[in-house]
Design a protein around this motif. Structure first.
Motif, PDB file in Angstrom:
ATOM      1  N   THR A   1      -0.349  -4.095  -4.416  1.00  8.50           N
ATOM      2  CA  THR A   1      -0.177  -4.617  -3.209  1.00  8.50           C
ATOM      3  C   THR A   1      -0.398  -3.608  -1.907  1.00  8.50           C
ATOM      4  O   THR A   1       0.274  -3.837  -0.950  1.00  8.50           O
ATOM      5  N   ASP A   2      -1.332  -2.584  -2.217  1.00  6.77           N
ATOM      6  CA  ASP A   2      -1.591  -1.861  -1.148  1.00  6.77           C
ATOM      7  C   ASP A   2      -2.385  -2.694  -0.085  1.00  6.77           C
ATOM      8  O   ASP A   2      -2.887  -3.773  -0.275  1.00  6.77           O
ATOM      9  N   PRO A   3      -2.092  -2.310   1.401  1.00  6.75           N
ATOM     10  CA  PRO A   3      -2.694  -2.941   2.309  1.00  6.75           C
ATOM     11  C   PRO A   3      -4.020  -3.143   2.072  1.00  6.75           C
ATOM     12  O   PRO A   3      -4.801  -2.208   1.535  1.00  6.75           O
TER      13      PRO A   3
ATOM     14  N   LYS B   1      -7.682  -3.033   3.667  1.00  9.30           N
ATOM     15  CA  LYS B   1      -8.410  -2.589   4.950  1.00  9.30           C
ATOM     16  C   LYS B   1      -9.636  -3.249   5.226  1.00  9.30           C
ATOM     17  O   LYS B   1     -10.265  -4.053   4.520  1.00  9.30           O
TER      18      LYS B   1
ATOM     19  N   ASP C   1     -13.205   0.618   3.646  1.00  2.51           N
ATOM     20  CA  ASP C   1     -12.306   1.613   2.783  1.00  2.51           C
ATOM     21  C   ASP C   1     -13.188   2.911   2.585  1.00  2.51           C
ATOM     22  O   ASP C   1     -13.884   3.144   1.550  1.00  2.51           O
TER      23      ASP C   1
ATOM     24  N   ALA D   1      -1.682  -9.678   9.614  1.00  2.00           N
ATOM     25  CA  ALA D   1      -1.336  -8.332   9.602  1.00  2.00           C
ATOM     26  C   ALA D   1       0.201  -8.341   8.949  1.00  2.00           C
ATOM     27  O   ALA D   1       0.369  -7.339   8.230  1.00  2.00           O
TER      28      ALA D   1
ATOM     29  N   CYS E   1       0.827  -9.985   6.332  1.00  2.00           N
ATOM     30  CA  CYS E   1       0.677  -9.621   4.826  1.00  2.00           C
ATOM     31  C   CYS E   1       0.162  -8.481   4.595  1.00  2.00           C
ATOM     32  O   CYS E   1      -0.642  -8.361   3.670  1.00  2.00           O
ATOM     33  N   GLU E   2      -0.195  -7.573   5.693  1.00  2.64           N
ATOM     34  CA  GLU E   2      -0.968  -6.104   5.264  1.00  2.64           C
ATOM     35  C   GLU E   2      -2.293  -6.559   4.896  1.00  2.64           C
ATOM     36  O   GLU E   2      -2.916  -5.826   4.195  1.00  2.64           O
ATOM     37  N   ILE E   3      -2.878  -7.433   5.961  1.00  2.00           N
ATOM     38  CA  ILE E   3      -4.299  -7.570   5.580  1.00  2.00           C
ATOM     39  C   ILE E   3      -4.968  -7.224   7.011  1.00  2.00           C
ATOM     40  O   ILE E   3      -4.948  -7.975   7.926  1.00  2.00           O
ATOM     41  N   ALA E   4      -6.005  -6.456   7.192  1.00  3.65           N
ATOM     42  CA  ALA E   4      -6.622  -6.128   8.341  1.00  3.65           C
ATOM     43  C   ALA E   4      -7.419  -7.129   8.840  1.00  3.65           C
ATOM     44  O   ALA E   4      -8.368  -7.562   7.883  1.00  3.65           O
TER      45      ALA E   4
ATOM     46  N   ASP F   1      -8.074  -8.637  -4.673  1.00  6.00           N
ATOM     47  CA  ASP F   1      -7.897  -8.281  -3.126  1.00  6.00           C
ATOM     48  C   ASP F   1      -8.383  -9.612  -2.319  1.00  6.00           C
ATOM     49  O   ASP F   1      -7.733 -10.061  -1.552  1.00  6.00           O
TER      50      ASP F   1
END
Ligand SMILES: *Cc1c(COP(=O)(O)O)cnc(C)c1O
Length: 372
Positions: free
Chosen positions: A3-5, A7, A10, A306, A308-311, A357
């Motif tokens: 569940t890491d953001p 990016k 990377d 954003a 959902c922590e998706i750049a 991902d």
């Protein structure tokens, strides 16, 4: 589940991957005692020429410089016209201005690439020498064959901005191999990124390559003999060494991973209110653009992802023709480019994303709710 953001790029994962190859390359340069225009630049240029599919690669200090040098080496003189797209990085236009050219623009098609009909209308009305500078935006292949045919009809040279499309091709013809050349960038986010700035001119025209080598090194045709007013725009040995030993060996796999991710997005995103890149498009997938129905939709999707922590990113929010630095010029209107600029959103597509991902991004896009 991870569940890491997610990016847009990377660089942490990249460094873990390349560290030992990169450090060995840097040590090699340090121990050689030769830091500018030596064996490393030579060998990297040869290796990239082979992989990309052109006869010559001329390393430069940046993509911006590589475009300027490409234009000048292919004969653009002050006062000549350069025809390009308003939907691109500002560097495309800046390079032409630095070469002394007058800018003209043509509108783009729905994929964001120069529209051939629009290009022809501009050329019909043009007077004087014109160079066409198409951009392989997002990594998508602009129609070089079609532009070369127009170039023949109207007496124009074609130089490609392949900053986002190193190793890209139209059919079996690598970018820069049938036109006068293609400029590319090694800016860290690009498909072949350095640990800093860099760029190159890719060409199969021996004369253009020779002139470009001169221009990147103060216009010297021989030691202390200056035959033109050049730049200091050399690719550093240290960047060339890292590019050849750490980045190039990973490039084919990285490019195929980008294509896999694009295919996964194409298959998994199910929305009638988002337009994806056309099926069957030839692309190096530097970016994966999706187009909302209107600008509010783009902002709403961007905020949802954003959360959902998706750049995500926008390429590009402002047309080159609307930039304040060019306010003194009157370029006309470019309705398709303007619509794409206000509705585009770039999803993450870097090669260190795994399938889980990508599926998280797909689920988030499919789960987006908005009012209109
Ligand atoms: C990145 C980019 C450039 C400029 O490259 P730099 O190496 O940053 O100078 C030019 N054109 C396009 C389309 C780009 O994406």
């Amino acid at each position: 589940m991870n569940t890491d953001p997610i990016k847009a790029n990377d660089f942490d994962a990249q460094w873990l991957d390349i560290e030992s190859d990169a450090l060995a390359a840097i040590r090699r340069v340090g121990e050689s005692g030769w830091y500018i225009l030596g064996r490393e630049v030579d060998e990297f240029e040869r290796a990239l020429a082979l992989l990309h599919g052109v006869d010559h690669v001329v390393g430069c200090a940046s993509g911006l410089d590589a475009i300027e040098i490409g234009l000048r080496a292919s004969g653009v003189a002050p006062g000549d016209r350069v025809l390009t797209t308003p939907l691109t990085a500002f560097a495309t236009a800046l390079a032409a201005l630095r070469a002394g050219a007058d800018l003209v623009f043509a509108d783009v098609d729905e994929q964001g690439l120069l529209d051939l009909g629009e290009v022809e209308s501009v050329l019909e009305a043009a007077t004087g020498p014109t160079t066409i500078l198409p951009v392989h935006l997002y990594g998508h292949a602009a129609d070089i064959d079609g532009l070369l045919a127009l170039g023949q009809k109207y007496g124009c040279v074609v130089l490609e901005d392949a900053a986002q499309a190193v190793c890209g091709a139209q059919g079996s013809r690598p970018f820069g191999s049938v036109s006068v050349g293609a400029a590319t960038s090694f800016y860290p986010t690009k498909n072949l990124g350095a640990l800093g700035d860099g760029g190159a001119l890719l060409t199969s025209d021996e004369r253009v390559a020779r002139k470009a080598r001169e221009l990147r090194d103060y216009g010297q045709s021989d030691k202390y003999l200056h035959t033109s007013l050049g730049l200091n725009s050399r690719l550093d040995e240290i960047h060339a060494a890292v590019l050849r030993s750490a980045m190039l060996p990973r490039l084919p796999r990285a490019l195929s991973r980008r294509a896999e991710i694009a295919a996964r997005y194409q298959a998994g995103i199910e929305r009638t209110d988002l337009r994806l890149p056309a099926a069957g498009l030839e692309s190096s997938w530097h970016l994966f653009p999706v187009f909302a129905n209107h600008s509010d939709g783009r902002e709403s999707l961007r905020e949802h992802l954003a959360a959902c922590e998706i750049a995500t990113a926008v390429h590009y929010p402002t047309l080159v023709t609307d930039q304040p630095a060019l306010a003194e010029f009157e370029f006309g209107e470019f309705p398709v480019a303007a619509r794409l600029a206000s509705t585009e959103l770039s999803l993450p597509i870097h090669p260190y994303l795994d399938d889980a991902d990508v599926d998280r991004v797909i689920d988030a896009v499919n789960g987006w709710r908005h009012d209109r």
